[in-house]
Write a protein that holds these residues in place. Structure first.
Motif, short mmCIF file in Angstrom:
data_model
loop_
_atom_site.label_atom_id
_atom_site.label_comp_id
_atom_site.label_asym_id
_atom_site.label_seq_id
_atom_site.Cartn_x
_atom_site.Cartn_y
_atom_site.Cartn_z
N LEU A 187 0.84 -1.20 0.00
CA LEU A 187 0.00 0.00 0.00
C LEU A 187 0.88 1.26 0.00
N LEU A 188 1.95 1.19 0.77
CA LEU A 188 2.88 2.32 0.85
C LEU A 188 3.40 2.67 -0.55
N GLN A 192 3.23 13.91 -3.88
CA GLN A 192 2.10 14.23 -3.01
C GLN A 192 1.74 13.07 -2.06
N ALA A 193 2.59 12.04 -2.03
CA ALA A 193 2.27 10.85 -1.22
C ALA A 193 2.07 11.23 0.26
N THR A 221 -1.28 12.74 0.77
CA THR A 221 -2.31 11.70 0.64
C THR A 221 -2.42 10.89 1.93
N TRP A 222 -1.27 10.56 2.51
CA TRP A 222 -1.30 9.79 3.76
C TRP A 222 -1.95 10.57 4.88
N ALA A 223 -1.66 11.88 4.91
CA ALA A 223 -2.26 12.70 5.96
C ALA A 223 -3.78 12.61 5.86
N GLU A 240 8.36 9.09 4.70
CA GLU A 240 7.20 9.97 4.55
C GLU A 240 6.04 9.48 5.42
N TRP A 241 5.78 8.18 5.30
CA TRP A 241 4.64 7.60 6.03
C TRP A 241 4.83 7.74 7.54
N LEU A 242 6.05 7.44 8.01
CA LEU A 242 6.32 7.52 9.44
C LEU A 242 6.16 8.95 9.93
#
Lengths: 329, 519
Positions: free
Chosen positions: A167-168, A178-179, A182-184, A322-324
């Protein structure tokens, strides 16, 4: 002297006969070894031909396999590691623990060309959000739809789980720079981030969320095994990220012949027929009997995303940071 | 004179060895961590978030526990009812309750398909989520509300009954009693109670592992585990271990400035004070409600563990039974280590009049299991497979964690025995083993039994350092339970939870009861 030699020869023969059956140890992910997973059938099928004891050891979800192997290093007891995916092969290869499989002429039915000499694909699929048609009447058709909806989702931790990592990279492949944003936006829909796929899917079935990150092939399980047509996978306009699951043999294995035999067995008809209705993925080599009935009902993504080898490794690092950063706020 | 200084007694030798072992274990692992920590890289955003979350959840857990504990303790202090003593004894139980068992029980009550949410949905309300901060704080309150209640209740019981009688004869209203008698007591008791709960939650690992929901709800201890097990980044793990150690030491130093209340597990809460001002019907109803709420909050999750676990207990897979045997072995080794360490240190401290020895033994409370575990992992990994040492390390760390409680029970008992009978024993020339057999053991039977029971139960239920070390086929019972939950085999998990609960309580009861019987 001659008697002695005969005696020694007899003893040797006897001891070989009584010697323990050789054990082939395969590290894999938890759902592979579960009673409803492929493990039991595959074990039975391989043991019919190998005169050995095939032992699967579950080590959590797929991405934990890699951490496990890194941690154990050259001391690992594994002969084979089964269940890494294409996103992890570069990092796994860099440990130097794996040997080439030596079967380059296999004709795979994969949507991409596969030439890796070390990691052998055994199945593949597309990630998708799975939902219950009775509770979600209007499934989202894109990430934008999902973000705009009030649907709750369960996802997996990309550090421990291969679907989570998928998914990441899916979000990264679709949204690029913009990932992070998007996660936010996605995070407000996330009920919880589980360590592995099994827990996430179990929680979803218990009704803890409207959708769960799984595969386009997951509804086939409900349809075929449970004769339950209520489940569907949401088809996203942006395309779906692909997973190719692979296995590799440990270079310093004490059972090189058995390990090679198992690597060959991976692409055999026996193995590949078991996969679709136990691991609920597409077989890497379509068996002669074709796909089981029910698979034709599954959604077919128009666009497939995938990063391979080194590119996947680089993207993983960027996207994970980014995700973290976004998700720990 | 010279011979007096250089005389090495057996107690001195054993005590010295025990203290050296503890110091080596704590200082040695800290050195290993220090050497490995990647100072230059510093902490990333997710690490800072883990630090913030750790402080936030500890503060919230302590605040909520203490806030609910005040009215509950007041109700218990002024009401008499059947089974009051049983309820107060039960409030000591969460201390030896395995975290995973509590988690299973809380999920059954507060989870999406649990009792509370089913009721909410039935009434037509939105269900509440148990994941993330909510879940972590809820679990911590479950463990610490009873602890805080007992600490505060002790404060109430220490207000002399004469004062309440005097207050009644002066015609005090509840408000007056609260202002003149209760608030001054609370002012002296609350900071200590808050800090005890805060300290307990600061090193919480298993709760965050199971109830946390992703990066947003990660404690430092959990981040250490992830650095080792998911990223295999020992430099990061070491750096986080340093942070955790720093926080633990600061909080412990802070706590020492306040008089910490004695968490007396068996202290006599024998009867409530007669309270004339609290006989109003409204207050009686409120107190009754509070007591029922407190009892339900404690008992409902545990009853659910029993109810959900029973159906599957006979069909448990073999690996669960094997894990149970492994855990039993670990618990027994931990008991042996704790008793050996605690007896040696107590003997040294009492016979040689070295009170600092007792303080040193308490060090374990500041160093967290995962910090010591990380250090040991860093030391062992280059030489051998850490998985092979999983059980030994677990027993050792469990023993170290139980040591402060062991010392707290043994030290006063031993100094009492020595003060009363020491000179007689000297006169009879009782030394060494003879003194131990004929003077100490009979006098110390109860605290020894209690210590052994406590250590065994704590070790049996511990899910901490073993997660760093264990190989896939070397799980203890709590780890096996966690794995079953991860694989979503909930029926097996529920049954394993019941087994774990039964084993922990039985171990405590056997050891503790054994101490009582022949005392």
């Amino acid at each position: 002297m001659k008697t002695l030699t005969t005696f020694a020869a007899a003893m040797l023969a006897a001891s070989t006969a009584y010697a323990e059956t050789p054990i082939l140890t395969v590290y894999t992910y938890d759902s592979f070894v579960s009673s409803w997973g492929p493990g039991p059938a595959i074990e039975a099928a391989f043991e019919e031909t190998c005169a050995c004891d095939l032992q699967f050891i579950g080590t959590g979800d797929g991405a934990e396999l890699l951490a496990r192997i890194r941690l154990e290093g050259a001391r690992t007891k594994a002969d084979i590691v089964l269940g890494l995916d294409a996103n992890l092969t570069a990092a796994a290869g860099a440990t130097g623990l794996f040997a080439e499989h030596g079967q380059l002429d296999t004709a795979f039915n994969l949507p991409v060309e596969w030439t890796d000499p070390v990691f052998q694909p055994f199945d593949w699929g597309y990630f998708a959000f799975v939902y219950n048609k009775e509770t979600v009447s209007n499934p989202p058709q894109s990430f934008a739809d999902l973000i705009a909806s009030d649907l709750k989702i369960i996802i997996q931790d990309p550090r421990s789980s291969t679907p989570g990592l998928g998914l990441l990279l899916w979000v990264k492949a679709v949204f690029g720079n913009q990932a992070g944003e998007t996660w936010a936006a996605l995070n407000s829909h996330v009920v919880t981030v589980t360590k592995g796929w099994s827990e996430a899917y179990g929680l979803f079935l218990e009704g803890e969320a409207d959708m769960v990150l799984s595969y386009t092939t997951s509804p086939a399980y409900h349809l075929i095994a449970e004769e339950d047509a209520r489940f569907g996978a949401a088809l996203f306009d942006e395309g779906h990220y692909m997973q190719i699951e692979v296995a590799a043999k440990i270079a310093h294995t004490e059972q090189p012949e058995l390990a090679d035999m198992f690597m060959e067995f991976l692409t055999s008809d026996a193995f590949q027929t078991i996969i679709p209705t136990t691991n609920w993925m597409y077989p890497a080599v379509t068996p002669t009997s074709g796909l089981p009935d029910g698979f034709e009902t599954l959604i077919q993504p128009e666009t497939a995303h995938i990063y391979l080898a080194e590119q996947a490794r680089e993207m993983r690092e960027v996207a994970l940071d980014e995700w973290l950063a976004v998700s720990s706020k | 004179m010279v011979s007096r200084i250089f005389k090495i007694t057996r107690a001195g030798l054993a005590g010295g060895l025990a203290l050296t072992a503890i110091l080596c274990l704590i200082a040695g692992t800290m050195l290993a961590v220090l050497a490995r920590a990647d100072m230059l890289r510093g902490l990333g955003p997710s690490d800072w978030s883990a630090i913030r979350f750790t402080l936030l959840q500890s503060t919230l857990s302590a605040l909520i526990s203490v806030c609910f504990a005040i009215p509950l303790a007041r109700a218990l202090s002024r009401r008499n009812f059947p089974l009051r003593g049983v309820l107060i004894t039960l409030m000591g139980a969460p201390f030896i309750l395995p975290v995973m068992v509590a988690v299973l029980g809380l999920l059954a009550v507060f989870g999406r398909s649990g009792i509370i949410n089913s009721t909410l949905v039935w009434v037509g309300l939105e269900p509440v989520s148990i994941y993330g901060l909510h879940g972590v704080v809820l679990a911590h309150v479950f463990f610490n509300l009873p602890l805080a209640t007992r600490l505060i209740l002790q404060g109430w019981q220490e207000i002399p009954g004469e004062r309440f009688r005097l207050a009644a004869s002066l015609g005090f209203s509840p408000r007056n009693v609260s202002r003149l008698l209760e608030r001054p007591m609370l002012r002296s008791v609350l900071p200590g109670a808050f800090l005890v709960v805060f300290l307990v939650c600061l090193t919480s690992f298993a709760v965050a592992l199971t109830m946390g929901g992703g990066p947003r709800a990660t404690t430092i201890e959990l981040a250490i585990y992830q650095a080792v097990r998911l990223d295999f980044d020992l430099a990061k793990a070491a750096l986080l271990a340093l942070v955790q150690f720093g926080l633990g030491v600061s909080a412990a130093l802070l706590a020492m400035r306040f008089a910490l209340p004695e968490a007396g597990l068996g202290a006599g809460f024998d009867r409530p004070e007669r309270r004339w001002e609290a006989q109003r019907p409204a207050l009686r109803i409120i107190d009754t409600g509070l007591i029922i709420f407190g009892a339900l909050f404690l008992l409902l999750p545990l009853s659910m563990v029993v109810l959900n676990g029973l159906p599957g207990i006979l069909n448990l897979p073999a690996e669960v039974w094997i894990a149970a045997l492994r855990s039993l072995a670990v618990a027994m080794v931990a008991v042996a280590i704790t008793l050996a360490l605690a007896l040696s240190i107590s003997a040294f401290s009492v016979l040689h009049r070295r009170p600092f020895a007792g303080t040193l033994g308490m060090l374990g409370i500041a160093a967290s299991p995962l910090v010591i575990g990380t250090g040991l992992f860093i030391i062992i990994h280059p030489i051998a497979d850490p998985g092979r040492y999983a059980l030994v390390v677990t027993a050792l760390v469990n023993a170290l964690m139980a040591l402060p409680f062991a010392l707290r029970a043994l030290l006063p008992a031993l100094s009492g025995a020595e003060a009363n009978f020491g000179r007689l024993a000297d006169g009879l020339g009782m030394k060494g083993w003879a003194r131990m057999r004929h003077l100490w053991l009979p006098r110390l039977r109860r605290p020894l039994g209690f210590t052994a029971g406590l250590t065994a139960a704590l070790s049996m239920g511990d899910l901490g350092v073993v997660t760093l070390f264990a190989a896939p086929d070397q799980a203890t019972l709590p780890l096996q339970l966690y794995r079953l939950m991860g694989a979503y085999r909930m029926e097996d998990a529920a049954a394993a939870g019941l087994l774990l609960l039964g084993l922990s309580l039985t171990l405590f009861w056997l050891f503790d009861g054994g101490g009582h019987e022949r005392a």
